[in-house]
Design an enzyme around this catalytic site. Structure first.
Site, PDB file in Angstrom:
ATOM      1  N   SER A  50       0.795  -1.237   0.000  1.00 38.79           N
ATOM      2  CA  SER A  50       0.000   0.000   0.000  1.00 38.79           C
ATOM      3  C   SER A  50       0.821   1.278   0.000  1.00 38.79           C
ATOM      4  O   SER A  50       0.258   2.372  -0.001  1.00 38.79           O
ATOM      5  CB  SER A  50      -0.915   0.001   1.225  1.00 38.79           C
ATOM      6  N   GLY A  52       5.141   3.157  -0.508  1.00 36.58           N
ATOM      7  CA  GLY A  52       6.581   3.043  -0.700  1.00 36.58           C
ATOM      8  C   GLY A  52       6.974   2.092  -1.816  1.00 36.58           C
ATOM      9  O   GLY A  52       6.341   2.054  -2.882  1.00 36.58           O
ATOM     10  N   PHE A  74      -1.465  -3.288   5.874  1.00 35.51           N
ATOM     11  CA  PHE A  74      -2.089  -3.110   7.185  1.00 35.51           C
ATOM     12  C   PHE A  74      -2.526  -1.659   7.282  1.00 35.51           C
ATOM     13  O   PHE A  74      -1.718  -0.787   7.561  1.00 35.51           O
ATOM     14  CB  PHE A  74      -1.047  -3.435   8.254  1.00 35.51           C
ATOM     15  N   ALA A 112       0.131  -9.235   7.944  1.00 37.62           N
ATOM     16  CA  ALA A 112       0.862 -10.159   7.058  1.00 37.62           C
ATOM     17  C   ALA A 112       1.700 -11.163   7.843  1.00 37.62           C
ATOM     18  O   ALA A 112       2.075 -12.200   7.302  1.00 37.62           O
ATOM     19  CB  ALA A 112       1.768  -9.368   6.120  1.00 37.62           C
ATOM     20  N   LEU A 139       7.586  -5.407   3.419  1.00 36.44           N
ATOM     21  CA  LEU A 139       7.006  -4.962   4.689  1.00 36.44           C
ATOM     22  C   LEU A 139       7.953  -4.017   5.416  1.00 36.44           C
ATOM     23  O   LEU A 139       9.163  -4.234   5.416  1.00 36.44           O
ATOM     24  CB  LEU A 139       6.799  -6.155   5.621  1.00 36.44           C
ATOM     25  N   ALA A 140       7.392  -3.024   6.042  1.00 36.46           N
ATOM     26  CA  ALA A 140       8.160  -2.212   6.996  1.00 36.46           C
ATOM     27  C   ALA A 140       7.217  -1.980   8.159  1.00 36.46           C
ATOM     28  O   ALA A 140       6.169  -1.346   8.002  1.00 36.46           O
ATOM     29  CB  ALA A 140       8.586  -0.897   6.376  1.00 36.46           C
ATOM     30  N   TYR A 235      22.120   2.892  10.681  1.00 38.38           N
ATOM     31  CA  TYR A 235      21.418   1.895   9.863  1.00 38.38           C
ATOM     32  C   TYR A 235      22.192   0.583   9.760  1.00 38.38           C
ATOM     33  O   TYR A 235      21.940  -0.350  10.506  1.00 38.38           O
ATOM     34  CB  TYR A 235      21.082   2.470   8.462  1.00 38.38           C
ATOM     35  N   THR A 275       9.519   7.568   2.448  1.00 32.21           N
ATOM     36  CA  THR A 275       8.346   6.721   2.675  1.00 32.21           C
ATOM     37  C   THR A 275       7.951   6.883   4.141  1.00 32.21           C
ATOM     38  O   THR A 275       8.698   7.487   4.927  1.00 32.21           O
ATOM     39  CB  THR A 275       8.645   5.222   2.427  1.00 32.21           C
TER      40      THR A 275
HETATM   41  P1  NAD Z   1       6.401   1.866   3.708  1.00 33.99           P
HETATM   42  O1  NAD Z   1       6.177   2.321   5.097  1.00 33.99           O
HETATM   43  O2  NAD Z   1       6.166   2.829   2.606  1.00 33.99           O
HETATM   44  O3  NAD Z   1       5.518   0.555   3.382  1.00 33.99           O
HETATM   45  C1  NAD Z   1       5.387  -0.496   4.291  1.00 33.99           C
HETATM   46  C2  NAD Z   1       4.251  -1.403   3.873  1.00 33.99           C
HETATM   47  O4  NAD Z   1       4.143  -2.464   4.838  1.00 33.99           O
HETATM   48  C3  NAD Z   1       2.864  -0.743   3.843  1.00 33.99           C
HETATM   49  O5  NAD Z   1       2.136  -1.247   2.753  1.00 33.99           O
HETATM   50  C4  NAD Z   1       2.213  -1.196   5.143  1.00 33.99           C
HETATM   51  O6  NAD Z   1       0.783  -1.241   5.125  1.00 33.99           O
HETATM   52  C5  NAD Z   1       2.782  -2.595   5.219  1.00 33.99           C
HETATM   53  N1  NAD Z   1       2.726  -3.196   6.559  1.00 33.99           N
HETATM   54  C6  NAD Z   1       3.327  -2.796   7.703  1.00 33.99           C
HETATM   55  N2  NAD Z   1       3.054  -3.649   8.703  1.00 33.99           N
HETATM   56  C7  NAD Z   1       2.267  -4.625   8.183  1.00 33.99           C
HETATM   57  C8  NAD Z   1       1.658  -5.797   8.696  1.00 33.99           C
HETATM   58  N3  NAD Z   1       1.819  -6.177   9.964  1.00 33.99           N
HETATM   59  N4  NAD Z   1       0.906  -6.543   7.851  1.00 33.99           N
HETATM   60  C9  NAD Z   1       0.718  -6.194   6.569  1.00 33.99           C
HETATM   61  N5  NAD Z   1       1.292  -5.108   6.013  1.00 33.99           N
HETATM   62  C10 NAD Z   1       2.050  -4.335   6.813  1.00 33.99           C
HETATM   63  O7  NAD Z   1       7.900   1.290   3.678  1.00 33.99           O
HETATM   64  P2  NAD Z   1       9.081   1.253   2.608  1.00 33.99           P
HETATM   65  O8  NAD Z   1      10.056   2.315   2.964  1.00 33.99           O
HETATM   66  O9  NAD Z   1       8.563   1.171   1.219  1.00 33.99           O
HETATM   67  O10 NAD Z   1       9.769  -0.122   3.023  1.00 33.99           O
HETATM   68  C11 NAD Z   1       9.578  -1.329   2.317  1.00 33.99           C
HETATM   69  C12 NAD Z   1      10.898  -2.077   2.290  1.00 33.99           C
HETATM   70  O11 NAD Z   1      11.846  -1.302   1.530  1.00 33.99           O
HETATM   71  C13 NAD Z   1      11.529  -2.275   3.685  1.00 33.99           C
HETATM   72  O12 NAD Z   1      12.122  -3.555   3.732  1.00 33.99           O
HETATM   73  C14 NAD Z   1      12.612  -1.204   3.706  1.00 33.99           C
HETATM   74  O13 NAD Z   1      13.667  -1.527   4.590  1.00 33.99           O
HETATM   75  C15 NAD Z   1      13.064  -1.218   2.264  1.00 33.99           C
HETATM   76  N6  NAD Z   1      13.825  -0.039   1.843  1.00 33.99           N
HETATM   77  C16 NAD Z   1      13.338   1.217   2.018  1.00 33.99           C
HETATM   78  C17 NAD Z   1      14.124   2.317   1.643  1.00 33.99           C
HETATM   79  C18 NAD Z   1      13.619   3.724   1.824  1.00 33.99           C
HETATM   80  O14 NAD Z   1      14.414   4.665   1.684  1.00 33.99           O
HETATM   81  N7  NAD Z   1      12.351   3.918   2.129  1.00 33.99           N
HETATM   82  C19 NAD Z   1      15.388   2.120   1.065  1.00 33.99           C
HETATM   83  C20 NAD Z   1      15.845   0.827   0.870  1.00 33.99           C
HETATM   84  C21 NAD Z   1      15.054  -0.259   1.263  1.00 33.99           C
END
Ligand code: NAD
Length: 404
Positions: A50, A52, A74, A112, A139-140, A235, A275
């Protein structure tokens, strides 16, 4: 209700339904403009769909590869006097657009990490898609209730070893300030690995494999961040890094297990983007806004959708377009532990050297000049559907708006 942003620290407690839909439209337009992605899988499950990187993955595989998608996230539904969370509107907007384009889309709202959610999703896959070709695990989350033990693990974003001194940015107030962060205890580190490590990714693969819904040639990808020496103390060398090391372990274990279906499991190292999850990490807002300024000036900046589009177009799936193939389509750019590297532009020496040069100079007085504070703020508001062109932000809306 006239919906305005209400910012509390690093979250916005309101979300704009029409703006969230417009943000989905922008991502779809980006992918469509880049053209179809040649050999992409046609049935995908996105966990963390949903927002990021997960949302962008769903948009790319649907509108780039023509895939039917199941999304898990979520989110909170709207109440009479309260908007839903952004992801709730985003899921509805995505499903409506996918269906209009003749693509299968189903979005599940719930935990999830639970076995119940895995069962529901597998039932839908069996009934509607038969099998899947791709699982994006994005997931985050700050917490995880372990499905076997029932223990509620809470992650801690902390350094390891000793108190660390950091420079950071309060984005809302535009204030650069310093903080001391206490090191994590062994329990906090272990809990962070429980929440953000690879175990749940493996649980998903186990459950999907047991249900025989993994197609031959199945691929799975999860995302990590490594960054540079400027962010390592909070980090890669902190609790989050330990969790991400566990993700690498899981990928290796799953690569071996997926041989049975000629499958593959990879961690992709992504660049820093704005995000909901990333803005909660100390140091990241300051680092990212400096990075964005430098990358935009060098014309190599990418947002979520641009990163993910390039990931799938040039790394995960080959491309039908000659210019994409020239950009590396088909052959994956892997590091020494087999991760796909998408952070090569962020980590390029000229970019890092310039960010490093600005780091000691940046202060509240000059942050708007040395860093892309405005760009960071705009990206942040966009997550919640604010600041999108063509959206009437003065309109009186029902927060339960269904026709997105
Ligand atoms: P985000 O917060 O945008 O998205 C997280 C998603 O997880 C959402 O869809 C949320 O609803 C879902 N979620 C959270 N808890 C949940 C649960 N218990 N059940 C179901 N869904 C759940 O996060 P993001 O930044 O896009 O992170 C996603 C991945 O990308 C992570 O592994 C993060 O470490 C990685 N990442 C992020 C970045 C960055 O700069 N944002 C950089 C590199 C890697």
């Amino acid at each position: 209700m006239i919906i305005k942003p209400r910012i509390r620290g690093f979250i916005c407690t309101t979300a704009h339904p029409r703006g969230c839909a417009a943000a989905v439209d922008q991502q779809i337009a980006h992918v469509k403009e880049a053209g179809p992605i040649g050999s992409g899988g046609k049935r995908a499950l996105i966990v963390g769909a949903s927002g990021g990187y997960g949302l962008s993955s769903r948009v790319v595989v649907a509108f780039g590869c023509g895939a039917g998608t199941v999304g898990v996230s979520f989110e909170k539904a709207p109440e009479e006097s309260r908007t839903a969370t952004a992801g709730w509107y985003i899921n509805r907007a995505f499903d409506a657009r996918a269906k209009r384009a003749g693509l299968y889309a189903k979005s599940f709202d719930g935990d999830a990490f639970s076995d119940a959610m895995k069962e529901q999703v597998i039932a839908a896959i069996k009934a509607d898609l038969g099998q899947i070709d791709l699982l994006v695990y994005s997931l985050a989350s700050p917490v995880r209730q372990h499905p076997r033990t029932g223990v509620l693990h809470r992650s801690a974003i902390k350094p390891l070893g000793a108190v660390k001194h950091f420079k950071t940015l309060n984005v809302d107030r535009g204030v650069v300030h310093e903080v001391d962060l206490e090191p994590a205890t062994a329990e906090e580190t272990a809990a962070t690995v429980q929440v953000m490590g690879g175990e749940d990714w493996e649980f998903w693969i186990d459950a999907l494999a047991k249900a025989n819904v993994l197609a031959r040639g199945f691929r799975t990808i999860s995302y990590t961040y490594i960054g540079s020496d400027l962010t390592w103390p909070i980090y890669w060398e902190g609790t989050l890094g330990k969790a991400k090391e566990d993700l690498d372990r899981a990928a290796l274990a799953m690569r071996a297990r997926l041989k049975a279906v000629e499958g593959d499991a990879r961690v992709a190292v992504m660049k820093a983007v704005v995000t909901q999850a990333s803005t909660a990490i100390p140091v990241v807002p300051l680092y990212a806004s400096l990075l964005f300024r430098v990358m935009k000036d060098a014309r190599v900046h990418e947002d979520c959708i641009a990163q993910i589009d390039r990931l799938f177009r040039t790394q995960v799936y080959g491309s039908s377009r000659a210019e994409d193939r020239a950009g590396g389509g088909g052959a994956m750019r892997l590091d020494d532990v087999g991760r796909i590297r998408m952070d090569e532009r962020e980590l390029a020496a000229p970019i890092q050297n310039e960010v490093r040069r600005r780091w000691p100079l940046v202060s509240t007085e000059n942050v708007a000049e040395l860093a892309d504070l405005e760009g960071f703020r705009a990206d942040f508001l966009k997550i919640f559907g604010f600041g999108l062109p063509g959206v009437d932000y003065e309109a009186d809306l029902d927060p339960a708006l269904a026709d997105l």
